[in-house]
Scaffold this active site. Structure first.
Site: not given
Length: 304
Positions: A120, A122, A124
């Site tokens: 993953e 990310d 955010e």
């Protein structure tokens, strides 16, 4: 040999090559047609993405070329690409939740969706109290191991206008960028026994959701529902990568542009911008967190 990857654009079209005999008049005609004829379709949301959560909270704008995500007390929402990709670059323009957005998280990420062994990457975006800097947190999971958080305070107001956020992922490194400013680089150091995501295809995801137990000042600032609904806007999605399933040799094809020499390391301008971000805007780096990691993680020594 041409790249066998694919490119999906919300904001551009594809020029179709036309071949003519080598005669002057027809060559001139070819040039004129190339200048005038732009074929293909601008991709729309429903053609290349699917709603994963709360269809009622995602609204298409401009015939699907842009979308609005909504968070209220009833629900947040999310969407994902219809297919997964092996290596490439994905970017999108986002205008984040304005005003008092404390406790909200707008996420843009790639995910293999394989539970305990997932890979993953990310972005955010952590909401704030009005007047405070917006913070972007990046994280990297490789072979199921994450906990590699870094946080950067953005040097502009990301809720005032659209800005471009991109992830480049190839066999050499992963680069998170904001408006062509690299904010994080994770190098492939498999030769040193450090996990690197390269075996699993990843889809492209985005969500808008409540996370006031941790998002703003470690959960000290709670979401103010009187400010709801919280709205974020997206446009100009661009996915360039190897679709899975797809041509078997795509992910290992050195002719894919994202594997080329210019993309195997930061160039001089990118390196200078990266140093500027690291010196002036990084507010948290797990590599420096001795309370969590008394022994510095090996990738930190390798240069991330």
């Amino acid at each position: 040999m041409e790249s066998v990857g694919v490119s999906l654009h919300f904001h551009s079209t594809t020029k179709m090559p036309i071949f003519y005999p080598f005669r002057n008049t027809l060559l001139l005609l070819c040039l004129l047609l190339s200048a005038l004829c732009v074929c293909g379709r601008p991709a729309t949301f429903l053609q290349d993405f699917r709603v994963t959560w709360a269809d009622s909270h995602i609204r298409q704008i401009d015939q699907g070329r842009a979308i609005q995500l909504r968070l209220d007390q009833a629900s947040g929402c999310g969407f994902a690409s219809k297919v997964k990709y092996m290596f490439g670059r994905v970017s999108m323009k986002i205008k984040l939740v304005p005003g008092d957005s404390a406790g909200t998280v707008t996420a843009f990420y790639m995910n293999s969706d394989t539970n305990n062994v997932r890979d993953e990457l990310d972005f955010e975006f952590l909401g704030n109290r009005s007047g405070q800097p917006y913070t972007v947190q990046t994280n990297i999971y490789a072979h199921g191991k994450g906990d590699r958080e870094q946080r950067v305070n953005l040097w502009f107001d990301p809720a005032a206008d659209f800005h471009t956020y991109s992830i480049l992922w190839n066999h050499h490194h992963i680069v998170f960028s904001v408006d062509d400013f690299p904010i994080r680089v994770y190098k492939n150091n498999e030769a040193m026994g450090i996990p690197y995501p390269k075996m699993q295809a990843m889809g492209v995801y985005s969500t808008l959701w409540e996370a006031d137990n941790w998002a703003t000042r470690g959960g000290l600032e709670k979401i103010d529902w009187s400010k709801a609904p919280f709205l974020a806007y997206y446009k100009d999605f661009d996915i360039e990568g190897c679709p899975v399933p797809g041509p078997a040799n795509c992910a290992s094809n050195p002719q894919n542009w994202w594997e080329g020499t210019p993309y195997q390391a930061l160039n001089a301008i990118q390196a200078r911008r990266y140093r500027w971000v690291r010196m002036n805007h990084v507010i948290y780096d797990y590599c420096q967190d001795k309370s969590r990691y008394p022994l510095t993680p090996p990738e930190c020594h390798a240069g991330i």
